[in-house]
Design a protein around this motif. Structure first.
Motif, mmCIF file in Angstrom:
data_model
loop_
_atom_site.group_PDB
_atom_site.id
_atom_site.type_symbol
_atom_site.label_atom_id
_atom_site.label_comp_id
_atom_site.label_asym_id
_atom_site.label_seq_id
_atom_site.Cartn_x
_atom_site.Cartn_y
_atom_site.Cartn_z
ATOM 1 N N PRO A 1 0.649 -1.046 0.161
ATOM 2 C CA PRO A 1 0.060 0.078 0.126
ATOM 3 C C PRO A 1 0.811 1.313 -0.019
ATOM 4 O O PRO A 1 1.751 1.466 0.786
ATOM 5 C CB PRO A 1 -0.864 -0.209 1.252
ATOM 6 N N GLY A 2 0.753 2.099 -1.064
ATOM 7 C CA GLY A 2 1.552 3.220 -1.356
ATOM 8 C C GLY A 2 2.038 3.055 -2.461
ATOM 9 O O GLY A 2 2.602 4.062 -3.070
ATOM 10 N N PHE A 3 2.480 2.083 -2.947
ATOM 11 C CA PHE A 3 3.256 1.956 -4.373
ATOM 12 C C PHE A 3 2.069 2.122 -5.388
ATOM 13 O O PHE A 3 0.922 1.706 -5.340
ATOM 14 C CB PHE A 3 3.443 0.288 -4.446
ATOM 15 N N GLU A 4 2.451 3.170 -6.301
ATOM 16 C CA GLU A 4 1.534 3.525 -7.390
ATOM 17 C C GLU A 4 1.526 2.509 -8.446
ATOM 18 O O GLU A 4 2.708 2.024 -8.638
ATOM 19 C CB GLU A 4 1.819 4.971 -7.861
ATOM 20 N N PRO A 5 0.560 2.124 -9.171
ATOM 21 C CA PRO A 5 0.517 1.095 -10.335
ATOM 22 C C PRO A 5 1.600 1.594 -11.300
ATOM 23 O O PRO A 5 1.975 0.448 -12.169
ATOM 24 C CB PRO A 5 -1.100 1.294 -10.867
ATOM 25 N N ASP A 6 1.870 2.817 -11.670
ATOM 26 C CA ASP A 6 2.870 3.047 -12.606
ATOM 27 C C ASP A 6 3.908 3.365 -12.230
ATOM 28 O O ASP A 6 4.891 4.185 -12.952
ATOM 29 C CB ASP A 6 2.120 4.384 -13.563
ATOM 30 N N SER A 7 4.274 3.046 -11.001
ATOM 31 C CA SER A 7 5.639 3.468 -10.446
ATOM 32 C C SER A 7 6.854 3.130 -11.187
ATOM 33 O O SER A 7 7.985 3.743 -11.537
ATOM 34 C CB SER A 7 5.845 3.063 -9.021
ATOM 35 N N LYS A 8 6.992 1.843 -11.989
ATOM 36 C CA LYS A 8 7.996 1.461 -12.769
ATOM 37 C C LYS A 8 8.219 2.360 -13.877
ATOM 38 O O LYS A 8 9.330 2.841 -14.354
ATOM 39 C CB LYS A 8 7.631 0.010 -12.979
ATOM 40 N N LEU A 9 7.191 2.912 -14.680
ATOM 41 C CA LEU A 9 7.205 3.534 -15.753
ATOM 42 C C LEU A 9 7.748 5.068 -15.138
ATOM 43 O O LEU A 9 8.542 5.856 -15.756
ATOM 44 C CB LEU A 9 5.935 3.840 -16.384
ATOM 45 N N ARG A 10 7.286 5.585 -14.096
ATOM 46 C CA ARG A 10 7.556 6.759 -13.537
ATOM 47 C C ARG A 10 9.067 6.893 -13.337
ATOM 48 O O ARG A 10 9.767 7.859 -13.540
ATOM 49 C CB ARG A 10 6.847 7.149 -12.338
ATOM 50 N N MET A 11 9.529 5.672 -12.816
ATOM 51 C CA MET A 11 11.094 5.512 -12.599
ATOM 52 C C MET A 11 11.886 5.759 -13.684
ATOM 53 O O MET A 11 12.861 6.529 -13.720
ATOM 54 C CB MET A 11 11.090 4.241 -11.726
ATOM 55 N N MET B 1 11.062 7.170 -16.181
ATOM 56 C CA MET B 1 11.082 8.253 -16.863
ATOM 57 C C MET B 1 11.939 9.292 -16.538
ATOM 58 O O MET B 1 12.394 10.135 -17.316
ATOM 59 C CB MET B 1 9.743 9.164 -16.665
ATOM 60 N N LYS B 2 12.694 9.014 -15.233
ATOM 61 C CA LYS B 2 13.657 9.760 -14.968
ATOM 62 C C LYS B 2 14.983 9.426 -15.816
ATOM 63 O O LYS B 2 15.660 10.205 -15.695
ATOM 64 C CB LYS B 2 13.896 9.450 -13.493
ATOM 65 N N LEU B 3 15.011 8.364 -16.525
ATOM 66 C CA LEU B 3 16.134 7.982 -17.492
ATOM 67 C C LEU B 3 15.507 8.035 -18.823
ATOM 68 O O LEU B 3 16.397 7.474 -19.640
ATOM 69 C CB LEU B 3 16.567 6.631 -16.984
ATOM 70 N N CYS B 4 14.326 8.666 -19.020
ATOM 71 C CA CYS B 4 13.670 8.727 -20.387
ATOM 72 C C CYS B 4 14.628 8.717 -21.643
ATOM 73 O O CYS B 4 14.575 8.246 -22.504
ATOM 74 C CB CYS B 4 12.567 9.477 -20.465
ATOM 75 N N ASP B 5 15.405 9.772 -21.404
ATOM 76 C CA ASP B 5 16.405 10.008 -22.753
ATOM 77 C C ASP B 5 17.389 9.123 -22.982
ATOM 78 O O ASP B 5 18.086 9.108 -24.079
ATOM 79 C CB ASP B 5 16.844 11.512 -22.431
ATOM 80 N N ARG B 6 17.641 8.161 -22.011
ATOM 81 C CA ARG B 6 18.573 7.158 -22.369
ATOM 82 C C ARG B 6 18.039 5.720 -22.558
ATOM 83 O O ARG B 6 18.812 4.809 -22.574
ATOM 84 C CB ARG B 6 19.498 7.089 -20.804
ATOM 85 N N VAL B 7 16.755 5.766 -22.526
ATOM 86 C CA VAL B 7 15.940 4.386 -22.654
ATOM 87 C C VAL B 7 15.464 4.156 -23.888
ATOM 88 O O VAL B 7 14.904 4.891 -24.680
ATOM 89 C CB VAL B 7 14.764 4.262 -21.507
#
Length: 490
Positions: A48-58, A60-66
């Motif tokens: 509880p507290g984990f957002e369903p899109d957490s892995k995507l949001r994470m 996105m912090k590396l989006c320009d390298r992914v």
């Protein structure tokens, strides 16, 4: 509802862990993504507290390298394999995933078709993708995989696979479901990159089981319940224990395949950078549990929900009884029964007392509300109205929808559409409530409470129709049902 997981801490720690792993290998990292990259509702339920899109949001912090590579097994295309949670085929899901990623700003470089042997449907799918300017690469079945190391690590093994041209340092390899060939795709790339003088590495991102909490922790038991049909078993990683003297948790498939992976790495690089399956992972979820009791209780509830799902699926012919037996064993290990689910007890007790199908909902504050089947409404439709009345402060005896408004819908269903069940389903009662809300302030007030149902728990004394199941799912309600089929009139 109480929070047991620090999502923001997780986003920070996880993105840093992946960056560190990229830097460890130099030019490129192939990151195999297990589970769901987004809409990970299992994780959000047990943590509880984990957002369903957490892995995507994470990411996105590396989006320009992914760069994202989507893998699909050609055999799954040929047999039209369906994702049970979405009701769409794997090839349709590839296109859905591609669009979802691109809508969020990610670069999807290509699609890889594994186990390709000229299958007609797979060849047709390849052609359709290429007409849309999607790069498609073909990988083939290697005889004796994964045991025949000399053949695998040769030009007749990985060397026969088409080399995936990638442009970014972090290549995320994902798929519609298990058995797609993600790991083999990553290893094939390592072989080709090594021949080209490119320094590349491999890592695995699996949220569950969580490696740095106890083997029999409720969160890890809930993962076993969720994968009962795959026969996954959580185990102490013996390779990690031997190498470091540290007890960590992994699962049987990764532990069984590690000696083969070790030989493949040695065949490519002359040495393996990892001493254990745990070493390969980058998951930091265990470090972000801030209230162990909250996560444990949430996991107990998930195990019970999975038990009911398996029981219902057996009756529908979608699962095997062994799946149920496995979850029953997990419940014994966790020392829980179905009576530990409050709404289960409430719905069953009322059904036994009244002798008709019933339902119960637990609201976010712990309040339990029940309902029963009537001449006008099914138990689940009545439950929605009862809950919305309570949340909106509307007196229970006030009618939100008049019988005069319901009767024409019943006549339409039975007289004109050939239905046998005159009672309103959940979707029909919500439509009727929406119409009533135009001129009825109480109906309007009740309708406005719908968002408050998200995350609530519901149990019904009989199995529901697909229509009702989908409605509860859209509302974000966690539904379970007794494995009892009643006639269509119920």
């Amino acid at each position: 509802m109480r929070v047991g997981f620090d999502n923001e801490k997780y986003l920070r720690m996880q993105s840093k862990r992946i960056e560190d792993r990229i830097n460890k290998f130099g030019d490129k990292l192939y990151l195999e993504f297990g589970g769901k990259l987004f809409d990970d509702y299992h994780a959000s339920r047990v943590l509880p507290g984990f957002e369903p899109d957490s892995k995507l949001r994470m990411l996105m912090k590396l989006c320009d390298r992914v760069e994202i590579v989507i893998v699909i097994n050609a055999a799954d295309i040929e047999k039209n394999k369906i994702r049970s949670d979405l009701g769409i085929s794997y090839d349709e899901d590839v296109q859905r995933l591609k669009k979802e990623f691109e809508d969020r700003g990610f670069y999807v470089g290509s699609v890889v078709m594994t186990h390709y042997a000229g299958q007609a449907r797979a060849a047709d799918f390849k052609e359709r993708l290429e007409k849309r300017n999607v790069k498609v690469y073909l990988h083939y079945t290697i005889e004796g995989y994964p045991s025949n190391i000399p053949l695998i690590v040769s030009d007749e093994g990985f060397g026969k696979n088409e080399y995936i041209e990638t442009a970014r340092p972090l290549v995320v390899v994902t798929a519609p479901g298990p058995g797609s060939g993600k790991m083999a795709t990553c290893l094939s790339q390592l072989y080709h990159d090594h021949k080209r003088g490119i320094k590349a590495g491999y890592a695995k991102y699996e949220t569950f089981p969580i490696w740095n909490i106890p083997l029999k922790h409720p969160v890890n038991l809930a993962y076993e319940a969720a994968t009962a049909d795959l026969q996954d078993i959580n185990m102490i990683d013996p390779f990690h224990l031997e190498a470091y003297g540290e007890t960590t948790v992994n699962y049987n498939r990764d532990i069984e395949i590690f000696p083969v992976l070790n030989a493949i790495f040695e065949g490519i690089y002359k040495e393996n950078p990892y001493k254990s399956p745990t070493d390969m992972g980058v998951n930091m979820a265990g470090n972000c549990i801030v209230d162990d009791e909250v996560c444990s209780q949430a996991s107990y509830q998930e195990i019970i929900r999975r038990y009911y799902t398996a029981m219902n699926d057996v009756i529908r012919g979608k699962a095997k009884e062994n799946d149920v037996y496995k979850i029953e064993l997990l419940m014994k290990q966790a020392k829980i029964t179905t009576d530990d689910r409050k709404v289960t007890v409430a719905a069953k007790e009322r059904a036994e007392k009244l002798g008709v199908p019933t339902a119960a909902i637990e609201l976010s504050d712990g309040m339990i509300i029940t309902s029963k089947t009537t001449a006008l409404l099914g138990a689940s439709a009545a439950l929605l109205l009862n809950a919305l009345k309570f949340l909106g402060g509307v007196d229970h005896d006030i009618r939100l929808i008049s019988p005069e408004a319901i009767e024409p819908i019943q006549e339409l269903k039975t007289k004109y559409l050939g239905g046998k069940n005159p009672r309103l389903h959940t979707d029909e009662v919500l439509i009727a409530l929406s119409i009533s809300a135009i001129n009825n302030k109480n109906a309007k007030k009740a309708l406005e409470q719908l968002p408050k149902l998200k995350g609530c728990q519901v149990h019904t004394s009989v199995m529901l129709s697909e229509v009702d199941i989908k409605t509860f799912k859209k509302l974000g309600v966690d539904l379970t049902s007794e494995p009892i089929i009643k006639g269509k009139s119920n």
